[in-house]
Scaffold this motif. Sequence first.
Motif, PDB file in Angstrom:
ATOM      1  N   ALA A 170       0.770  -1.273  -0.147  1.00 11.44           N
ATOM      2  CA  ALA A 170      -0.075   0.120   0.042  1.00 11.44           C
ATOM      3  C   ALA A 170       0.834   1.259  -0.088  1.00 11.44           C
ATOM      4  O   ALA A 170       0.509   2.157  -0.959  1.00 11.44           O
ATOM      5  N   LEU A 171       1.959   1.339   0.821  1.00 14.39           N
ATOM      6  CA  LEU A 171       2.779   2.381   1.026  1.00 14.39           C
ATOM      7  C   LEU A 171       3.734   2.599  -0.179  1.00 14.39           C
ATOM      8  O   LEU A 171       3.675   3.711  -0.886  1.00 14.39           O
ATOM      9  N   LEU A 172       4.231   1.616  -0.891  1.00 12.26           N
ATOM     10  CA  LEU A 172       5.121   1.796  -1.738  1.00 12.26           C
ATOM     11  C   LEU A 172       4.543   1.656  -3.281  1.00 12.26           C
ATOM     12  O   LEU A 172       5.296   1.903  -4.472  1.00 12.26           O
ATOM     13  N   ASP A 173       3.380   1.467  -3.469  1.00 12.27           N
ATOM     14  CA  ASP A 173       2.588   1.328  -4.715  1.00 12.27           C
ATOM     15  C   ASP A 173       1.502   2.091  -4.698  1.00 12.27           C
ATOM     16  O   ASP A 173       0.760   2.311  -5.653  1.00 12.27           O
ATOM     17  N   ASN A 174       1.158   2.943  -3.464  1.00 13.63           N
ATOM     18  CA  ASN A 174       0.339   3.985  -3.580  1.00 13.63           C
ATOM     19  C   ASN A 174      -0.999   3.347  -3.904  1.00 13.63           C
ATOM     20  O   ASN A 174      -1.894   3.885  -4.678  1.00 13.63           O
ATOM     21  N   TRP A 175      -1.159   2.279  -3.302  1.00 17.85           N
ATOM     22  CA  TRP A 175      -2.568   1.515  -3.422  1.00 17.85           C
ATOM     23  C   TRP A 175      -3.789   2.392  -3.294  1.00 17.85           C
ATOM     24  O   TRP A 175      -4.062   2.965  -2.425  1.00 17.85           O
ATOM     25  N   GLU A 176      -4.560   2.328  -4.189  1.00 16.38           N
ATOM     26  CA  GLU A 176      -5.916   3.149  -3.816  1.00 16.38           C
ATOM     27  C   GLU A 176      -6.968   2.149  -3.801  1.00 16.38           C
ATOM     28  O   GLU A 176      -7.355   1.137  -4.403  1.00 16.38           O
ATOM     29  N   PHE A 177      -7.668   2.213  -2.469  1.00 19.74           N
ATOM     30  CA  PHE A 177      -8.610   1.131  -1.909  1.00 19.74           C
ATOM     31  C   PHE A 177      -9.845   1.325  -2.582  1.00 19.74           C
ATOM     32  O   PHE A 177     -10.264   2.478  -2.321  1.00 19.74           O
ATOM     33  N   PRO A 178     -10.661   0.260  -2.553  1.00 21.38           N
ATOM     34  CA  PRO A 178     -12.045   0.466  -2.952  1.00 21.38           C
ATOM     35  C   PRO A 178     -12.721   1.178  -1.766  1.00 21.38           C
ATOM     36  O   PRO A 178     -12.360   0.853  -0.635  1.00 21.38           O
ATOM     37  N   ALA A 179     -13.670   1.421  -2.054  1.00 24.23           N
ATOM     38  CA  ALA A 179     -14.723   1.997  -1.105  1.00 24.23           C
ATOM     39  C   ALA A 179     -15.214   1.188  -0.131  1.00 24.23           C
ATOM     40  O   ALA A 179     -15.379  -0.162  -0.592  1.00 24.23           O
ATOM     41  N   THR A 180     -15.544   1.497   1.088  1.00 26.42           N
ATOM     42  CA  THR A 180     -16.166   0.475   2.097  1.00 26.42           C
ATOM     43  C   THR A 180     -17.609   0.874   2.428  1.00 26.42           C
ATOM     44  O   THR A 180     -18.026   2.056   2.144  1.00 26.42           O
ATOM     45  N   ASP A 181     -18.238   0.153   2.516  1.00 25.02           N
ATOM     46  CA  ASP A 181     -19.670  -0.023   3.011  1.00 25.02           C
ATOM     47  C   ASP A 181     -20.176  -0.465   4.452  1.00 25.02           C
ATOM     48  O   ASP A 181     -20.088  -1.768   4.560  1.00 25.02           O
ATOM     49  N   PRO A 182     -20.532   0.393   5.622  1.00 26.76           N
ATOM     50  CA  PRO A 182     -20.465  -0.243   6.768  1.00 26.76           C
ATOM     51  C   PRO A 182     -21.576  -1.393   6.817  1.00 26.76           C
ATOM     52  O   PRO A 182     -21.556  -2.393   7.491  1.00 26.76           O
ATOM     53  N   GLY A 183     -22.768  -1.241   6.037  1.00 27.51           N
ATOM     54  CA  GLY A 183     -23.877  -2.154   6.092  1.00 27.51           C
ATOM     55  C   GLY A 183     -23.279  -3.642   5.615  1.00 27.51           C
ATOM     56  O   GLY A 183     -23.640  -4.556   6.115  1.00 27.51           O
ATOM     57  N   VAL A 184     -22.727  -3.418   4.402  1.00 17.62           N
ATOM     58  CA  VAL A 184     -22.133  -4.684   3.803  1.00 17.62           C
ATOM     59  C   VAL A 184     -21.191  -5.223   4.661  1.00 17.62           C
ATOM     60  O   VAL A 184     -20.925  -6.499   4.976  1.00 17.62           O
ATOM     61  N   ARG A 185     -20.133  -4.626   5.136  1.00 15.85           N
ATOM     62  CA  ARG A 185     -19.046  -4.976   5.967  1.00 15.85           C
ATOM     63  C   ARG A 185     -19.644  -5.891   7.291  1.00 15.85           C
ATOM     64  O   ARG A 185     -19.359  -6.861   7.525  1.00 15.85           O
ATOM     65  N   ALA A 186     -20.768  -4.967   7.834  1.00 14.06           N
ATOM     66  CA  ALA A 186     -21.620  -5.580   9.052  1.00 14.06           C
ATOM     67  C   ALA A 186     -22.197  -6.891   8.833  1.00 14.06           C
ATOM     68  O   ALA A 186     -21.880  -7.841   9.598  1.00 14.06           O
ATOM     69  N   ARG A 187     -22.670  -7.131   7.706  1.00 13.90           N
ATOM     70  CA  ARG A 187     -23.175  -8.253   7.300  1.00 13.90           C
ATOM     71  C   ARG A 187     -22.433  -9.627   7.155  1.00 13.90           C
ATOM     72  O   ARG A 187     -22.677 -10.531   7.884  1.00 13.90           O
ATOM     73  N   TRP A 188     -21.076  -9.331   6.601  1.00 14.85           N
ATOM     74  CA  TRP A 188     -20.064 -10.436   6.614  1.00 14.85           C
ATOM     75  C   TRP A 188     -19.467 -10.386   8.083  1.00 14.85           C
ATOM     76  O   TRP A 188     -19.017 -11.936   8.361  1.00 14.85           O
ATOM     77  N   GLU A 189     -19.460  -9.383   8.869  1.00  9.68           N
ATOM     78  CA  GLU A 189     -18.724  -9.571  10.099  1.00  9.68           C
ATOM     79  C   GLU A 189     -19.817 -10.327  11.001  1.00  9.68           C
ATOM     80  O   GLU A 189     -19.216 -10.960  11.989  1.00  9.68           O
ATOM     81  N   ARG A 246     -10.662 -11.537   9.289  1.00  4.10           N
ATOM     82  CA  ARG A 246     -10.771 -10.020   8.835  1.00  4.10           C
ATOM     83  C   ARG A 246     -10.627  -9.948   7.303  1.00  4.10           C
ATOM     84  O   ARG A 246     -11.189  -8.762   6.597  1.00  4.10           O
ATOM     85  N   ARG A 247      -9.505 -10.416   7.002  1.00  6.98           N
ATOM     86  CA  ARG A 247      -9.129 -10.170   5.373  1.00  6.98           C
ATOM     87  C   ARG A 247     -10.263 -10.783   4.553  1.00  6.98           C
ATOM     88  O   ARG A 247     -10.581 -10.438   3.333  1.00  6.98           O
ATOM     89  N   MET A 248     -10.755 -12.173   4.602  1.00  8.87           N
ATOM     90  CA  MET A 248     -12.015 -12.550   4.186  1.00  8.87           C
ATOM     91  C   MET A 248     -13.059 -11.582   4.047  1.00  8.87           C
ATOM     92  O   MET A 248     -13.751 -11.584   2.861  1.00  8.87           O
ATOM     93  N   VAL A 249     -13.363 -11.266   5.196  1.00 12.38           N
ATOM     94  CA  VAL A 249     -14.435 -10.237   5.181  1.00 12.38           C
ATOM     95  C   VAL A 249     -14.409  -8.829   4.327  1.00 12.38           C
ATOM     96  O   VAL A 249     -15.279  -8.636   3.561  1.00 12.38           O
ATOM     97  N   ARG A 250     -13.099  -8.478   4.411  1.00 16.10           N
ATOM     98  CA  ARG A 250     -12.785  -7.253   3.290  1.00 16.10           C
ATOM     99  C   ARG A 250     -12.805  -7.588   1.946  1.00 16.10           C
ATOM    100  O   ARG A 250     -13.288  -7.158   0.863  1.00 16.10           O
ATOM    101  N   ALA A 251     -12.209  -8.962   1.478  1.00 18.49           N
ATOM    102  CA  ALA A 251     -12.535  -9.547   0.192  1.00 18.49           C
ATOM    103  C   ALA A 251     -13.581  -9.335   0.010  1.00 18.49           C
ATOM    104  O   ALA A 251     -14.194  -9.205  -1.258  1.00 18.49           O
ATOM    105  N   LEU A 252     -14.740 -10.168   0.417  1.00 20.20           N
ATOM    106  CA  LEU A 252     -16.135 -10.335   0.197  1.00 20.20           C
ATOM    107  C   LEU A 252     -16.742  -8.752   0.249  1.00 20.20           C
ATOM    108  O   LEU A 252     -17.745  -8.362  -0.873  1.00 20.20           O
ATOM    109  N   GLU A 253     -16.592  -7.837   0.827  1.00 17.03           N
ATOM    110  CA  GLU A 253     -17.111  -6.553   0.910  1.00 17.03           C
ATOM    111  C   GLU A 253     -16.595  -5.825  -0.575  1.00 17.03           C
ATOM    112  O   GLU A 253     -17.491  -5.332  -1.277  1.00 17.03           O
ATOM    113  N   VAL A 254     -15.193  -6.266  -0.936  1.00 21.24           N
ATOM    114  CA  VAL A 254     -14.848  -5.608  -2.056  1.00 21.24           C
ATOM    115  C   VAL A 254     -15.529  -6.196  -3.479  1.00 21.24           C
ATOM    116  O   VAL A 254     -16.010  -5.445  -4.261  1.00 21.24           O
TER     117      VAL A 254
END
Length: 315
Positions: free
Chosen positions: A109-128, A160-168
Amino acid sequence: MKNPITPIAVVGPTATGKSDLGLDLAERFEGEIVNIDAMQLYRGMDVGTAKLAPAERRGIPHHQLDVLDVTETATVAAYQAAASADVNAIMARERTPIIVGGSMMYVQALLDNWEFPATDPGVRARWEKLLAEQGAGAVHEALRAADPAAAATILPTDGRRMVRALEVVELTGRPFAASAPTIGTPRWNTTIIGVDRETAALDARIEQRTALMFEAGLVEEVRGLIEHGLRAGVTARRAIGYAQVLSYLDDEYDLDHARERTLIGTRRYVRRQRSWFRRDPRVHWMDGAHPDLVETTISLLDNARADRATERTAQ
């Protein structure tokens, strides 16, 4: 003409000797350290993360240490913004940023200036909620159905990472890997040094480090952090060593088993780190056990800077 300042990154698996090399390079190149170990961001998580004590930092300024409470969630995006500001400020002072650590996605993220997809609290909460109620296995099954490639590369225990992947995947309609940056020239023309050791020797170092952490008071450290909300944290309580000690304190298993699970978890993490960083062709690999490690690394860095100066002249 004076060469422009460019950062140096020292990355690679846990317990290879990155911290000592980073300090040596900071002394040689008038540098300041920027931590890139996610768990060292947390205040009070010292013993279990092998964080250098202030007295061991040789008077060299360190950044991105002790910036979060254990109740806060460490995120790659927040780290990227804060660490980028640190790197730019260090260069503005005409000093060299020495970026040191082994948190894989944080490095990219730091060395390649990764641009992250948006997050959605509702979607994230469902997978969490699925993770909390049915466990990592259920989340892994959902990810395997939605994005088989991501399910194959993310540890099935890394909820946690699987939740983020599903959200994306849900938000973008694209595979999780599609959000990753393209490997190109590192940001700020950073020279990336990788430190590794022969596997058997590294395993022995990990075993010794694990034993020393428990001897140095890891259990007592965890007890103290519980009073500061460790159990309520999303990321801190899952760190290797801390999760196992919490299980011990909850009478899930005895202390010897906690030590063994910490050792096994660290070895697995090292294998992942090695695989991740070895895929990056920009990394210049060094043997952490080499008696002339520091001088060999400095020679490589001097040659890299000379090559960049030649390229600028040619242009």
